[in-house]
Scaffold this motif. Sequence first.
Motif, PDB file in Angstrom:
ATOM      1  N   ARG A  94       0.855  -1.180   0.000  1.00 16.70           N
ATOM      2  CA  ARG A  94       0.000   0.000   0.000  1.00 16.70           C
ATOM      3  C   ARG A  94       0.897   1.237   0.000  1.00 16.70           C
ATOM      4  NH1 ARG A  94      -5.402  -0.514   1.360  1.00 16.70           N
ATOM      5  NH2 ARG A  94      -6.070  -2.610   2.019  1.00 16.70           N
ATOM      6  N   LEU A  95       0.564   2.203  -0.817  1.00 17.52           N
ATOM      7  CA  LEU A  95       1.366   3.416  -0.922  1.00 17.52           C
ATOM      8  C   LEU A  95       1.225   4.246   0.347  1.00 17.52           C
ATOM      9  CD1 LEU A  95       3.167   5.184  -2.743  1.00 17.52           C
ATOM     10  CD2 LEU A  95       1.077   6.262  -3.619  1.00 17.52           C
ATOM     11  N   MET A  96       2.367   4.556   1.002  1.00 15.77           N
ATOM     12  CA  MET A  96       2.362   5.284   2.267  1.00 15.77           C
ATOM     13  C   MET A  96       2.892   6.710   2.127  1.00 15.77           C
ATOM     14  SD  MET A  96       1.077   2.960   4.114  1.00 15.77           S
ATOM     15  CE  MET A  96       1.221   3.725   5.740  1.00 15.77           C
ATOM     16  N   ALA A  97       3.832   6.923   1.202  1.00 11.94           N
ATOM     17  CA  ALA A  97       4.399   8.271   1.006  1.00 11.94           C
ATOM     18  C   ALA A  97       5.037   8.319  -0.371  1.00 11.94           C
ATOM     19  CB  ALA A  97       5.431   8.594   2.085  1.00 11.94           C
ATOM     20  N   TRP A  98       5.100   9.523  -0.928  1.00 11.22           N
ATOM     21  CA  TRP A  98       5.697   9.679  -2.251  1.00 11.22           C
ATOM     22  C   TRP A  98       6.362  11.046  -2.377  1.00 11.22           C
ATOM     23  CZ3 TRP A  98       0.617   9.364  -0.973  1.00 11.22           C
ATOM     24  CH2 TRP A  98      -0.161  10.508  -1.194  1.00 11.22           C
ATOM     25  N   PHE A  99       7.424  11.076  -3.151  1.00 14.32           N
ATOM     26  CA  PHE A  99       8.187  12.306  -3.418  1.00 14.32           C
ATOM     27  C   PHE A  99       8.390  12.381  -4.938  1.00 14.32           C
ATOM     28  CE2 PHE A  99       9.209  10.766   0.765  1.00 14.32           C
ATOM     29  CZ  PHE A  99       9.215  11.903   1.566  1.00 14.32           C
ATOM     30  N   ASP A 100       7.627  13.235  -5.589  1.00 15.30           N
ATOM     31  CA  ASP A 100       7.672  13.313  -7.053  1.00 15.30           C
ATOM     32  C   ASP A 100       7.953  14.721  -7.564  1.00 15.30           C
ATOM     33  OD1 ASP A 100       5.291  14.407  -6.276  1.00 15.30           O
ATOM     34  OD2 ASP A 100       4.020  12.959  -7.338  1.00 15.30           O
ATOM     35  N   ASP A 101       8.577  15.564  -6.722  1.00 17.73           N
ATOM     36  CA  ASP A 101       8.858  16.954  -7.104  1.00 17.73           C
ATOM     37  C   ASP A 101      10.347  17.244  -7.244  1.00 17.73           C
ATOM     38  OD1 ASP A 101       6.073  18.169  -6.932  1.00 17.73           O
ATOM     39  OD2 ASP A 101       6.265  17.298  -4.921  1.00 17.73           O
ATOM     40  N   MET A 102      11.196  16.204  -7.249  1.00 21.42           N
ATOM     41  CA  MET A 102      12.640  16.456  -7.297  1.00 21.42           C
ATOM     42  C   MET A 102      13.088  16.999  -8.646  1.00 21.42           C
ATOM     43  SD  MET A 102      14.433  13.343  -5.220  1.00 21.42           S
ATOM     44  CE  MET A 102      13.688  12.074  -6.241  1.00 21.42           C
ATOM     45  N   ASN A 103      12.518  16.498  -9.725  1.00 18.58           N
ATOM     46  CA  ASN A 103      12.871  16.939 -11.086  1.00 18.58           C
ATOM     47  C   ASN A 103      14.380  16.851 -11.313  1.00 18.58           C
ATOM     48  OD1 ASN A 103      12.362  17.905 -13.667  1.00 18.58           O
ATOM     49  ND2 ASN A 103      12.638  20.036 -13.059  1.00 18.58           N
ATOM     50  N   ALA A 104      14.970  15.704 -10.913  1.00 20.55           N
ATOM     51  CA  ALA A 104      16.422  15.526 -11.027  1.00 20.55           C
ATOM     52  C   ALA A 104      16.797  14.376 -11.947  1.00 20.55           C
ATOM     53  CB  ALA A 104      17.024  15.297  -9.637  1.00 20.55           C
ATOM     54  N   GLY A 105      15.809  13.759 -12.601  1.00 20.65           N
ATOM     55  CA  GLY A 105      16.116  12.651 -13.496  1.00 20.65           C
ATOM     56  C   GLY A 105      15.763  11.312 -12.890  1.00 20.65           C
ATOM     57  N   ALA A 106      15.898  10.268 -13.690  1.00 23.86           N
ATOM     58  CA  ALA A 106      15.566   8.915 -13.249  1.00 23.86           C
ATOM     59  C   ALA A 106      16.396   8.521 -12.035  1.00 23.86           C
ATOM     60  CB  ALA A 106      15.798   7.919 -14.389  1.00 23.86           C
ATOM     61  N   ARG A 124       6.398  -7.014  12.748  1.00 23.64           N
ATOM     62  CA  ARG A 124       5.258  -6.104  12.667  1.00 23.64           C
ATOM     63  C   ARG A 124       5.167  -5.494  11.280  1.00 23.64           C
ATOM     64  NH1 ARG A 124       5.648  -0.590  13.072  1.00 23.64           N
ATOM     65  NH2 ARG A 124       7.760   0.288  13.242  1.00 23.64           N
ATOM     66  N   SER A 125       4.017  -4.975  10.954  1.00 26.91           N
ATOM     67  CA  SER A 125       3.801  -4.320   9.670  1.00 26.91           C
ATOM     68  C   SER A 125       3.365  -2.884   9.912  1.00 26.91           C
ATOM     69  CB  SER A 125       2.735  -5.074   8.857  1.00 26.91           C
ATOM     70  OG  SER A 125       1.502  -5.079   9.564  1.00 26.91           O
ATOM     71  N   VAL A 126       3.345  -2.104   8.851  1.00 33.14           N
ATOM     72  CA  VAL A 126       2.942  -0.709   8.948  1.00 33.14           C
ATOM     73  C   VAL A 126       1.485  -0.593   8.549  1.00 33.14           C
ATOM     74  CG1 VAL A 126       3.357   1.609   8.099  1.00 33.14           C
ATOM     75  CG2 VAL A 126       5.274   0.054   8.419  1.00 33.14           C
ATOM     76  N   ASP A 127       0.664  -0.016   9.423  1.00 34.55           N
ATOM     77  CA  ASP A 127      -0.750   0.189   9.121  1.00 34.55           C
ATOM     78  C   ASP A 127      -0.947   1.506   8.395  1.00 34.55           C
ATOM     79  OD1 ASP A 127      -1.429  -2.188  10.421  1.00 34.55           O
ATOM     80  OD2 ASP A 127      -1.513  -1.155  12.373  1.00 34.55           O
ATOM     81  N   ASP A 128      -2.119   1.645   7.760  1.00 33.83           N
ATOM     82  CA  ASP A 128      -2.413   2.855   7.012  1.00 33.83           C
ATOM     83  C   ASP A 128      -2.432   4.088   7.894  1.00 33.83           C
ATOM     84  OD1 ASP A 128      -2.607   1.170   4.911  1.00 33.83           O
ATOM     85  OD2 ASP A 128      -4.789   1.278   4.700  1.00 33.83           O
TER      86      ASP A 128
END
Length: 505
Positions: A94-106, A124-128
């Motif tokens: 499950r997607l927990m966090a994202w960073f898509d503003d770096m604009n630095a390339g692949a 243990r696991s990470v809950d939502d």
Amino acid sequence: SHSVLFWTFHDSRLRSRSPLVREKVPLLTGTTYCCNSRVISSTNKGDVIFWDDESPTKMIRLGDGPITSLCGVNCYVCAGYGDGSIKFYNSSLRLMAWFDDMNAGAVSSVEFGAFCSGLKDDGRSVDDDDEFDVPPFVVGTERGSIVSLTANAFQYRNGYKRSGQVIVPGGGEGRIIKAVATHPLNDEFVLFYADGDVHFWDIGRLGKDGVHPARVEHVQGGVSVTAAVFQPPLGNILAVGTADGSICMYSVENLVEMVAFHSNKAARHHGRPMSISRVVFCPSGEWMASADESGFVVIYRDVGEERQGWKHVGRSHSHSGRVVGLEFHVRRNRPMTLISVGEDRHLIEYDLQASFNKGYTCPVHGPQQIDETATPTAFARHSSSLEEGDFEDRIIVTNSSSQCNQYNADDKTFRRRSKAPSATIKNLTVIAPSSDGPSKPFSVYSDLDSIGFLKFPLDSHQSETKVEIGVHSAMEVVGKEGRFVLSVDQDGRTLTVWKVNYSAI
């Protein structure tokens, strides 16, 4: 690769096993452990493959683009993507966090450092509803950038704050530096890139808030910049030379084109290389000159009337080879002139006022040959006012025979010869003494392998006058009063700012 190696260490022996995968799987790009010691692999199609007992059990599509980096941290799976984004998933993906503003390339790698305990295998696991928490991390990209990020940045809605701090700015397609110019009054410089981007930088801010330019602009019209310089004394205008032989003047405030002088049609017709190699101003900013790769020299003057004040004075095919030096010669009790030195072993001095009155370039004398066999590589002017006991202005020319020759600036008679640091010196700049700079005159030079400093007077004792920095530099520019030197590497993707301590030299 389409296979995974599983390694075991037993009885002091390291063994590997690659299970046979009967189903056709995409190209694997990474493999890591997630919670409960489960093994997952990523693919170039955006899939992740789960392994159980060294056999693939299922494949899940996470995105449309390739996953280029995969690692486990705490109870998260960290995936870096070809579009430059970083995404964190829990053990159920499950997607927990994202960073898509770096604009630095692949993304090529994500590293959490030695301070991180790595993957927590505590069952243990990470809950939502759990708060996203990972140690600070750095991201490497295929452009050569290194970006620092923290988990707290995910809380910001502002894309700039979520983009992280650039530790090392990278290159990539279009990210090749084509020209550098330093401001005459402030510790600022500007970079022109191959894709038309123009970055304005403040040296005083470097490292204080990451490595971000103070301002980013773009040159319109597909202009390919090859040389740039600020107009002294205020530095409020940028003069830019282009690959097609044109000169464009831009306002520094908004990078709006004020006036342009386009290339000569006859030169274009005969197929000569017209790329502008040098653009220079006189100290007052009233006169400007340029030279191109074919040996043409062009003179301009700010008359304060037509064409935003600038007038084309004259153009001449001065040299049969490339121009290696172009500089205005300011002398005491004499009119200012312009001097050019070419690979054809000739020096030409131009009468500026006569050229303006007649409408074409007027040499003071005919071309003067300054060498018999060696090819000039760089040129600079040394004023007698810079050094106590010096009685005349001199012209300094380095050549392909590792010689540094000095000539009287008035009658061009030979004065002194010393050994040059290199046979491939391509830039030579004299730095005058100042309150914030050196107490005595220096000369900064660059060749194929280094940037160096020469102390005056120049003599045969090179070991006492030379200090070098070992760096492969394609170009170097000296900042205000010589306190900083900027160098660009051979492939044009990295710029280094050097702060110079002249007392140590």
